[in-house]
Design a protein around this motif. Structure first.
Motif, PDB file in Angstrom:
ATOM      1  N   GLN A 140      30.285  27.375  37.612  1.00  0.00           N
ATOM      2  CA  GLN A 140      31.222  28.539  37.186  1.00  0.00           C
ATOM      3  C   GLN A 140      31.494  28.570  35.703  1.00  0.00           C
ATOM      4  N   PRO A 141      32.039  29.656  34.966  1.00  0.00           N
ATOM      5  CA  PRO A 141      32.398  29.399  33.942  1.00  0.00           C
ATOM      6  C   PRO A 141      33.651  28.392  33.594  1.00  0.00           C
ATOM      7  N   LYS A 142      33.615  27.600  32.387  1.00  0.00           N
ATOM      8  CA  LYS A 142      34.655  26.969  32.170  1.00  0.00           C
ATOM      9  C   LYS A 142      35.755  27.408  31.640  1.00  0.00           C
ATOM     10  N   ARG A 143      35.682  28.637  30.547  1.00  0.00           N
ATOM     11  CA  ARG A 143      36.796  29.043  29.879  1.00  0.00           C
ATOM     12  C   ARG A 143      37.444  30.169  30.899  1.00  0.00           C
ATOM     13  N   LEU A 144      38.906  30.242  30.896  1.00  0.00           N
ATOM     14  CA  LEU A 144      39.455  31.038  32.062  1.00  0.00           C
ATOM     15  C   LEU A 144      39.210  32.577  32.009  1.00  0.00           C
ATOM     16  N   GLU A 145      39.195  32.972  30.449  1.00  0.00           N
ATOM     17  CA  GLU A 145      38.905  34.252  30.877  1.00  0.00           C
ATOM     18  C   GLU A 145      37.393  34.632  31.060  1.00  0.00           C
ATOM     19  N   LEU A 146      36.384  33.848  31.189  1.00  0.00           N
ATOM     20  CA  LEU A 146      35.325  34.112  31.280  1.00  0.00           C
ATOM     21  C   LEU A 146      35.387  34.012  33.103  1.00  0.00           C
ATOM     22  N   GLN A 147      35.894  33.002  33.497  1.00  0.00           N
ATOM     23  CA  GLN A 147      36.315  33.047  35.146  1.00  0.00           C
ATOM     24  C   GLN A 147      36.656  34.412  35.558  1.00  0.00           C
ATOM     25  N   ILE A 148      37.711  34.936  34.812  1.00  0.00           N
ATOM     26  CA  ILE A 148      38.377  36.184  35.400  1.00  0.00           C
ATOM     27  C   ILE A 148      37.176  37.310  35.472  1.00  0.00           C
ATOM     28  N   VAL A 149      36.374  37.469  34.138  1.00  0.00           N
ATOM     29  CA  VAL A 149      35.232  38.530  34.159  1.00  0.00           C
ATOM     30  C   VAL A 149      34.296  38.377  35.412  1.00  0.00           C
ATOM     31  N   HIS A 150      33.994  37.101  35.561  1.00  0.00           N
ATOM     32  CA  HIS A 150      33.076  36.827  36.702  1.00  0.00           C
ATOM     33  C   HIS A 150      33.660  37.214  38.052  1.00  0.00           C
ATOM     34  N   GLU A 151      34.973  36.848  38.293  1.00  0.00           N
ATOM     35  CA  GLU A 151      35.478  37.261  39.517  1.00  0.00           C
ATOM     36  C   GLU A 151      35.530  38.524  39.651  1.00  0.00           C
ATOM     37  N   ARG A 152      35.977  39.537  38.559  1.00  0.00           N
ATOM     38  CA  ARG A 152      35.982  40.838  38.641  1.00  0.00           C
ATOM     39  C   ARG A 152      34.518  41.519  38.769  1.00  0.00           C
ATOM     40  N   TRP A 153      33.663  40.961  38.418  1.00  0.00           N
ATOM     41  CA  TRP A 153      32.107  41.412  38.443  1.00  0.00           C
ATOM     42  C   TRP A 153      31.866  41.303  40.115  1.00  0.00           C
ATOM     43  N   GLU A 154      32.271  39.941  40.488  1.00  0.00           N
ATOM     44  CA  GLU A 154      31.820  39.801  42.118  1.00  0.00           C
ATOM     45  C   GLU A 154      32.512  40.905  42.775  1.00  0.00           C
ATOM     46  N   ALA A 155      33.824  41.206  42.545  1.00  0.00           N
ATOM     47  CA  ALA A 155      34.411  41.951  43.470  1.00  0.00           C
ATOM     48  C   ALA A 155      33.983  43.469  43.321  1.00  0.00           C
ATOM     49  N   ALA A 156      33.571  43.876  42.197  1.00  0.00           N
ATOM     50  CA  ALA A 156      32.994  45.057  42.112  1.00  0.00           C
ATOM     51  C   ALA A 156      31.445  45.348  42.446  1.00  0.00           C
ATOM     52  N   ARG A 157      30.824  44.443  42.737  1.00  0.00           N
ATOM     53  CA  ARG A 157      29.379  44.326  43.274  1.00  0.00           C
ATOM     54  C   ARG A 157      29.349  44.959  44.540  1.00  0.00           C
ATOM     55  N   VAL A 158      30.481  44.278  45.356  1.00  0.00           N
ATOM     56  CA  VAL A 158      30.464  44.677  47.032  1.00  0.00           C
ATOM     57  C   VAL A 158      29.364  44.996  47.720  1.00  0.00           C
ATOM     58  N   GLY A 159      28.042  44.321  47.441  1.00  0.00           N
ATOM     59  CA  GLY A 159      26.719  44.355  48.322  1.00  0.00           C
ATOM     60  C   GLY A 159      25.838  45.024  47.364  1.00  0.00           C
ATOM     61  N   ALA A 160      26.257  45.758  46.304  1.00  0.00           N
ATOM     62  CA  ALA A 160      25.071  46.697  45.622  1.00  0.00           C
ATOM     63  C   ALA A 160      24.216  45.841  44.895  1.00  0.00           C
ATOM     64  N   VAL A 161      23.070  46.382  44.199  1.00  0.00           N
ATOM     65  CA  VAL A 161      22.532  45.760  43.344  1.00  0.00           C
ATOM     66  C   VAL A 161      23.078  44.885  42.350  1.00  0.00           C
ATOM     67  N   ALA A 162      24.028  45.622  41.565  1.00  0.00           N
ATOM     68  CA  ALA A 162      24.829  45.115  40.610  1.00  0.00           C
ATOM     69  C   ALA A 162      25.977  45.902  40.648  1.00  0.00           C
ATOM     70  N   ALA A 163      27.135  45.453  39.940  1.00  0.00           N
ATOM     71  CA  ALA A 163      28.563  46.258  39.755  1.00  0.00           C
ATOM     72  C   ALA A 163      28.374  47.346  38.780  1.00  0.00           C
ATOM     73  N   LYS A 164      29.083  48.456  38.961  1.00  0.00           N
ATOM     74  CA  LYS A 164      29.252  49.408  37.974  1.00  0.00           C
ATOM     75  C   LYS A 164      30.546  49.071  36.902  1.00  0.00           C
ATOM     76  N   ARG A 165      30.073  49.258  35.650  1.00  0.00           N
ATOM     77  CA  ARG A 165      31.079  48.914  34.521  1.00  0.00           C
ATOM     78  C   ARG A 165      32.454  49.631  34.966  1.00  0.00           C
ATOM     79  N   SER A 166      32.432  50.831  35.438  1.00  0.00           N
ATOM     80  CA  SER A 166      33.832  51.762  35.609  1.00  0.00           C
ATOM     81  C   SER A 166      34.588  51.092  36.858  1.00  0.00           C
TER      82      SER A 166
END
Length: 505
Positions: A23-49
């Motif tokens: 996992q990322p060590k810096r808090l702001e990067l952890q948040i980005v990773h969490e948001r990406w995971e939440a946006a992916r929801v089973g798709a190939v990859a998340a949408k930026r929007s």
């Protein structure tokens, strides 16, 4: 997430300092990773929007930049976040191509990460030390994650970057530089170290933790520690990433590096201290590993060692010749229990005779805080060659909340059999509290079927996801970061640890 340990050697050689944490060590990067995971929801990859941030997470949003892939290569066009991209690529504008970046080495690094993202379809995490004029200038952490606007192909990548500037940081006062506190979080304990730092009102001092291709590593501080009071936080559990022995060696090497660099005092803060179960000989030619570990710390020059709930307090205190500080989580457990027991009758249960003193101290603490009697009970247990025997149960748990207290849970068998005995003897509810969740692979299955209504553990050891899934809402996690932080604060100013243990953080 793909870590740098899983990537090809050419990519490894590109980075002067690599990160092997999942996992990322810096808090702001952890948040980005969490948001990406939440946006992916089973798709190939998340949408930026689909990736958004709250106003409180503005720092995470400001680290982001996006490149859209063009052509068959790994070149890209910057479509978002020119100011964030400039931290890696030099001055740039929206629409600039990666191949035209001012900072060529930064561009090559990013190109390699983009290639890895397209190949794996997973986020990639990297960290390195940026060197300027022959000196470490900053610790840079990069998270790159794939994006897909059509939901079928990876057509762009989101990158988040965080840099901890060393030479460019505000100058410390001479007294602080020479004799101030330096707090380090090692290895996979970086997040726990950050929790301790936050509770202490300090920042983690940067370090380099670099692994070589054959599994060996080097670790060193990246700031001047001469004359300073240094604290290295590292829990010494074993898991699929590293064994207890690996972590012990890394901590010892780091302490040696701190002493060689002129640190005035080095304190090893090991919430969980490994190899403490064999504290005496029970069979001919048995090792006494508690003493051997103590000798290793002493030989490397450790000035003080801090741990939480050692397996055998007397053995721990007698094994070391350097100063030792033994903390316990009983005040934290007691507060949690009292908040939920209301007027129910309770009993404190020791799962074996060896833990009876620990259970009695906890029982007396509950009696003082509740201002009413608390019953006691204990279970007989004898372990030999991996087998546990003993069925004797003594004490009064009938119609009470039976609280099993122990220092650690590994396989889960001991707490499960004690819980079953409590149920058989009429306990209305069974709770268990253990400081260290050193769970084996089999523990999830054992605890999932154990007659335990609630299991309280601390974060002294990172929680295994399988255990969290097996216990669900029966699990309660208590943080010891505040306890460790307060102990460090008091040790740094020569305050009272006894008072801390009596009152809690």
């Amino acid at each position: 997430m793909t870590t740098m340990a899983m990537t090809d050697p050419p990519l490894k050689r590109l980075f002067d300092r690599l990160d092997f944490a999942p996992q990322p060590k810096r808090l702001e990067l952890q948040i980005v990773h969490e948001r990406w995971e939440a946006a992916r929801v089973g798709a190939v990859a998340a949408k930026r929007s689909a990736i958004s941030f709250s106003p409180q997470e503005r720092g995470a949003a400001e680290t982001i930049f996006v490149h859209r892939f063009e052509g068959a290569g790994d070149d890209g066009v910057l479509t978002e976040g020119a100011s964030a991209a400039a931290m890696l690529l030099g001055p740039c504008r929206i629409g600039d191509r990666l191949s035209d970046a001012t900072d060529r080495r930064g561009a090559v690094r990013l190109r390699r990460l983009l290639k890895e993202v397209r190949r794996s379809g997973q986020p990639v995490l990297a960290q390195y030390a940026r060197v300027e004029h022959g000196r470490d200038h900053a610790i840079v952490e990069i998270l790159v994650a794939p994006l897909s606007e059509d939901g079928r192909t990876i057509d762009s990548a989101l990158a988040a970057i965080s840099a901890h500037v060393l030479d460019g940081a505000p100058a410390r006062a001479p007294h602080e530089t020479n004799s101030g506190l330096a707090l380090f979080g090692l290895g996979s304990n970086i997040s726990f170290g950050e929790d301790v730092a936050q509770a202490l009102g300090a920042e983690l001092t940067p370090l380099e933790d670099r692994e070589f291709e054959d599994g060996e590593y080097k670790i060193r501080p990246l700031e001047n520690v001469r004359g300073r009071d240094c604290y290295a936080v590292f829990t010494l559990h074993g898991d699929h990433v590293a064994s207890s022995a690996d972590r012990l060696c890394k901590l010892l090497f780091f302490i040696g590096a701190l002493k060689d660099a002129g640190a005035a005092r080095v304190t090893a803060v090991t919430p969980y201290l490994c190899f403490s179960r064999k504290d005496r000989r029970t069979k001919p030619r048995d090792p006494v590993t508690t003493r051997y570990v103590a000798q290793l710390f002493e030989a490397i020059g450790t000035d003080r060692l801090v741990c939480i709930d050692a397996h055998n307090i007397a053995a721990f205190q007698n094994a070391f010749r350097c100063e030792t500080v033994h903390l316990d989580a009983q005040a934290l457990f007691a507060r949690r229990v009292i908040a939920d027991v209301a007027d129910s009758a309770i009993a404190v249960v020791s799962p074996d005779l060896g833990g009876e003193k620990r259970a009695e101290l906890f029982r007396l603490r509950l009696e003082r805080m509740l201002k009413r009697p608390v019953a006691k009970a204990f279970m007989d247990k004898y372990r030999s060659e991996g087998r546990v025997v003993g069925d004797i149960f003594a004490g009064d748990v009938k119609d009470r909340i039976a609280i099993i207290i122990d220092d650690l849970i590994a396989g889960g068998g001991t707490v499960a059999r004690t819980a079953a005995a409590c149920r058989a003897n009429g306990a209305a509810h069974v709770w268990a509290a253990a400081t260290h969740g050193v769970f084996s692979e089999a523990a999830a299955g054992v605890l999932a079927n154990a007659p335990i209504d609630r299991l309280i553990i601390t974060d002294s050891v990172p929680l295994a996801p399988a255990i969290a899934a097996a216990l669900g809402d029966r699990l309660t996690l208590v943080s010891v970061a505040g306890l460790v932080a307060e102990a460090i604060r008091r040790l740094h100013v020569n305050g009272s640890i006894t008072q801390l243990l009596e009152e809690g953080p």
